[in-house]
Design a protein around this motif. Structure first.
Motif, PDB file in Angstrom:
ATOM      1  N   ALA A 148      37.080  52.615  19.282  1.00 39.31           N
ATOM      2  CA  ALA A 148      38.014  52.519  18.155  1.00 39.31           C
ATOM      3  C   ALA A 148      37.870  51.137  17.541  1.00 39.31           C
ATOM      4  O   ALA A 148      37.728  50.141  18.259  1.00 39.31           O
ATOM      5  N   ILE A 149      37.921  51.081  16.200  1.00 37.56           N
ATOM      6  CA  ILE A 149      37.787  49.806  15.496  1.00 37.56           C
ATOM      7  C   ILE A 149      38.790  49.752  14.350  1.00 37.56           C
ATOM      8  O   ILE A 149      38.973  50.742  13.642  1.00 37.56           O
ATOM      9  N   GLY A 150      39.417  48.592  14.196  1.00 37.92           N
ATOM     10  CA  GLY A 150      40.338  48.417  13.083  1.00 37.92           C
ATOM     11  C   GLY A 150      40.961  47.034  13.097  1.00 37.92           C
ATOM     12  O   GLY A 150      40.681  46.212  13.973  1.00 37.92           O
ATOM     13  N   HIS A 151      41.805  46.790  12.107  1.00 45.82           N
ATOM     14  CA  HIS A 151      42.588  45.551  12.076  1.00 45.82           C
ATOM     15  C   HIS A 151      43.722  45.725  13.084  1.00 45.82           C
ATOM     16  O   HIS A 151      44.559  46.608  12.931  1.00 45.82           O
ATOM     17  N   TYR A 152      43.729  44.913  14.101  1.00 48.07           N
ATOM     18  CA  TYR A 152      44.704  45.085  15.177  1.00 48.07           C
ATOM     19  C   TYR A 152      46.076  44.536  14.803  1.00 48.07           C
ATOM     20  O   TYR A 152      46.193  43.625  14.002  1.00 48.07           O
ATOM     21  N   THR A 153      47.091  45.150  15.389  1.00 47.13           N
ATOM     22  CA  THR A 153      48.467  44.698  15.155  1.00 47.13           C
ATOM     23  C   THR A 153      49.095  44.135  16.424  1.00 47.13           C
ATOM     24  O   THR A 153      50.172  43.555  16.364  1.00 47.13           O
ATOM     25  N   ASP A 154      48.444  44.331  17.557  1.00 47.99           N
ATOM     26  CA  ASP A 154      48.956  43.777  18.811  1.00 47.99           C
ATOM     27  C   ASP A 154      48.262  42.444  19.070  1.00 47.99           C
ATOM     28  O   ASP A 154      47.094  42.279  18.793  1.00 47.99           O
ATOM     29  N   GLU A 155      49.026  41.486  19.544  1.00 46.87           N
ATOM     30  CA  GLU A 155      48.467  40.170  19.844  1.00 46.87           C
ATOM     31  C   GLU A 155      48.121  40.112  21.329  1.00 46.87           C
ATOM     32  O   GLU A 155      48.902  40.550  22.174  1.00 46.87           O
ATOM     33  N   ARG A 156      46.965  39.592  21.626  1.00 44.28           N
ATOM     34  CA  ARG A 156      46.522  39.443  23.009  1.00 44.28           C
ATOM     35  C   ARG A 156      46.120  37.992  23.239  1.00 44.28           C
ATOM     36  O   ARG A 156      45.483  37.374  22.388  1.00 44.28           O
ATOM     37  N   LYS A 157      46.488  37.473  24.372  1.00 43.47           N
ATOM     38  CA  LYS A 157      46.100  36.113  24.724  1.00 43.47           C
ATOM     39  C   LYS A 157      44.628  36.101  25.131  1.00 43.47           C
ATOM     40  O   LYS A 157      44.116  37.104  25.631  1.00 43.47           O
ATOM     41  N   PRO A 158      43.954  34.969  24.941  1.00 42.77           N
ATOM     42  CA  PRO A 158      42.571  34.866  25.416  1.00 42.77           C
ATOM     43  C   PRO A 158      42.512  35.058  26.931  1.00 42.77           C
ATOM     44  O   PRO A 158      43.528  34.942  27.629  1.00 42.77           O
ATOM     45  N   GLN A 159      41.338  35.331  27.427  1.00 46.00           N
ATOM     46  CA  GLN A 159      41.141  35.440  28.871  1.00 46.00           C
ATOM     47  C   GLN A 159      41.625  34.150  29.539  1.00 46.00           C
ATOM     48  O   GLN A 159      41.445  33.063  29.004  1.00 46.00           O
ATOM     49  N   ASN A 160      42.208  34.289  30.706  1.00 47.16           N
ATOM     50  CA  ASN A 160      42.703  33.153  31.472  1.00 47.16           C
ATOM     51  C   ASN A 160      41.572  32.602  32.336  1.00 47.16           C
ATOM     52  O   ASN A 160      41.163  33.241  33.300  1.00 47.16           O
ATOM     53  N   GLU A 161      41.069  31.448  31.965  1.00 50.76           N
ATOM     54  CA  GLU A 161      39.963  30.826  32.713  1.00 50.76           C
ATOM     55  C   GLU A 161      40.320  30.622  34.187  1.00 50.76           C
ATOM     56  O   GLU A 161      39.469  30.731  35.060  1.00 50.76           O
ATOM     57  N   ASP A 162      41.589  30.344  34.457  1.00 49.17           N
ATOM     58  CA  ASP A 162      42.007  30.099  35.843  1.00 49.17           C
ATOM     59  C   ASP A 162      41.995  31.366  36.693  1.00 49.17           C
ATOM     60  O   ASP A 162      42.021  31.281  37.915  1.00 49.17           O
ATOM     61  N   ALA A 163      41.964  32.534  36.047  1.00 45.46           N
ATOM     62  CA  ALA A 163      41.979  33.800  36.786  1.00 45.46           C
ATOM     63  C   ALA A 163      40.580  34.385  36.995  1.00 45.46           C
ATOM     64  O   ALA A 163      40.444  35.470  37.553  1.00 45.46           O
ATOM     65  N   LEU A 164      39.554  33.658  36.551  1.00 51.96           N
ATOM     66  CA  LEU A 164      38.193  34.168  36.753  1.00 51.96           C
ATOM     67  C   LEU A 164      37.898  34.275  38.244  1.00 51.96           C
ATOM     68  O   LEU A 164      38.248  33.380  39.017  1.00 51.96           O
ATOM     69  N   LYS A 165      37.260  35.336  38.639  1.00 54.76           N
ATOM     70  CA  LYS A 165      36.999  35.605  40.055  1.00 54.76           C
ATOM     71  C   LYS A 165      35.644  35.030  40.484  1.00 54.76           C
ATOM     72  O   LYS A 165      34.690  35.764  40.751  1.00 54.76           O
ATOM     73  N   TRP A 166      35.605  33.714  40.540  1.00 55.11           N
ATOM     74  CA  TRP A 166      34.368  33.045  40.928  1.00 55.11           C
ATOM     75  C   TRP A 166      33.929  33.424  42.331  1.00 55.11           C
ATOM     76  O   TRP A 166      32.744  33.314  42.668  1.00 55.11           O
ATOM     77  N   GLU A 167      34.858  33.917  43.141  1.00 56.57           N
ATOM     78  CA  GLU A 167      34.490  34.357  44.485  1.00 56.57           C
ATOM     79  C   GLU A 167      33.600  35.602  44.454  1.00 56.57           C
ATOM     80  O   GLU A 167      32.984  35.972  45.453  1.00 56.57           O
ATOM     81  N   ASN A 168      33.505  36.241  43.312  1.00 53.34           N
ATOM     82  CA  ASN A 168      32.642  37.411  43.157  1.00 53.34           C
ATOM     83  C   ASN A 168      31.225  37.035  42.726  1.00 53.34           C
ATOM     84  O   ASN A 168      30.425  37.904  42.401  1.00 53.34           O
ATOM     85  N   VAL A 169      30.943  35.739  42.726  1.00 53.27           N
ATOM     86  CA  VAL A 169      29.620  35.250  42.343  1.00 53.27           C
ATOM     87  C   VAL A 169      28.967  34.642  43.576  1.00 53.27           C
ATOM     88  O   VAL A 169      29.570  33.841  44.286  1.00 53.27           O
ATOM     89  N   THR A 170      27.727  35.034  43.824  1.00 52.52           N
ATOM     90  CA  THR A 170      26.933  34.451  44.895  1.00 52.52           C
ATOM     91  C   THR A 170      25.695  33.827  44.262  1.00 52.52           C
ATOM     92  O   THR A 170      25.054  34.452  43.418  1.00 52.52           O
ATOM     93  N   ILE A 171      25.424  32.618  44.638  1.00 53.80           N
ATOM     94  CA  ILE A 171      24.191  31.966  44.159  1.00 53.80           C
ATOM     95  C   ILE A 171      23.234  31.922  45.338  1.00 53.80           C
ATOM     96  O   ILE A 171      23.516  31.304  46.365  1.00 53.80           O
ATOM     97  N   TYR A 172      22.135  32.599  45.176  1.00 53.43           N
ATOM     98  CA  TYR A 172      21.113  32.638  46.214  1.00 53.43           C
ATOM     99  C   TYR A 172      20.003  31.691  45.826  1.00 53.43           C
ATOM    100  O   TYR A 172      19.387  31.840  44.764  1.00 53.43           O
ATOM    101  N   ASN A 173      19.753  30.717  46.655  1.00 56.63           N
ATOM    102  CA  ASN A 173      18.711  29.738  46.345  1.00 56.63           C
ATOM    103  C   ASN A 173      17.523  29.807  47.318  1.00 56.63           C
ATOM    104  O   ASN A 173      16.650  28.961  47.283  1.00 56.63           O
ATOM    105  N   GLY A 174      17.529  30.794  48.195  1.00 57.35           N
ATOM    106  CA  GLY A 174      16.413  30.983  49.104  1.00 57.35           C
ATOM    107  C   GLY A 174      16.452  30.101  50.343  1.00 57.35           C
ATOM    108  O   GLY A 174      15.580  30.197  51.204  1.00 57.35           O
ATOM    109  N   ASN A 175      17.438  29.232  50.450  1.00 53.55           N
ATOM    110  CA  ASN A 175      17.514  28.323  51.589  1.00 53.55           C
ATOM    111  C   ASN A 175      18.399  28.849  52.710  1.00 53.55           C
ATOM    112  O   ASN A 175      18.494  28.218  53.758  1.00 53.55           O
ATOM    113  N   ASP A 176      19.069  29.949  52.505  1.00 51.56           N
ATOM    114  CA  ASP A 176      20.002  30.439  53.535  1.00 51.56           C
ATOM    115  C   ASP A 176      19.428  31.615  54.288  1.00 51.56           C
ATOM    116  O   ASP A 176      18.734  32.426  53.861  1.00 51.56           O
TER     117      ASP A 176
END
Length: 176
Positions: A148-176
């Protein structure tokens, strides 16, 4: 707005005004969808632009729940592809659908994805069958979603940077 901010501010909007949408906006949204990446540059997806209120109301009832907002949308884009011709149809159509949403947000428009693939009614009619019946789509295509696309009438806050789930990210560097 740069992309970092666009990502933070793009939210799903389910309430739309009656304000007309400029034809140039639709052109840009479709241009972006047609430029979206696909597996092996297959570009097998297909987009159906719907601005007919009766069709939008019927599509809103194509599944048990989660699509009622289509009734109030001035436009919707049905995103589909031919599974027999594209083994990555779901992935390719999904990339195009998200591209549609980001382009709409960049233009100051709201959007919301109504999942249709794998959904349906209690009588076992699939959402895909319902939408095919409404729009007369070629049987080769399967419907992934309706945006659905249109001019919206509901206001939404931007994503909350503090709520990002960084624990769902794994960085694999080959050393482990």
């Amino acid at each position: 707005m740069d992309f970092k901010d666009l990502v933070a501010h793009r939210r799903s909007h389910r309430r739309f005004s009656d304000e007309e949408i400029a034809p140039e906006a639709l052109q840009l949204i479709l241009r972006s969808a047609l430029m979206s990446p696909t597996s092996k540059s297959s570009r097998k997806w297909h987009f159906v632009v719907v601005d007919d209120k009766v069709a939008l109301e019927k599509m809103a009832d194509a599944k048990e729940a989660g699509a009622a907002f289509l009734k109030g949308a001035p436009w919707a884009i049905v995103v589909c592809a031919p599974p027999d011709e594209d083994e990555c149809w779901i992935e390719d159509a999904s990339i195009a659908a998200v591209t549609i949403q980001y382009q709409a947000a960049d233009l100051g428009l709201g959007s919301c994805w109504a999942q249709m693939h794998g959904r349906g009614l209690s009588d076992c009619t699939t959402a895909d069958e319902v939408i095919h019946g409404i729009l007369g789509l070629d049987d080769a295509y399967k419907v992934l979603c309706v945006i659905a696309i249109g001019h919206y009438t509901d206001e939404r806050k931007p994503q909350n940077e503090d709520a990002l789930k960084w624990e769902n990210v794994t960085i694999y560097n080959g050393n482990d």
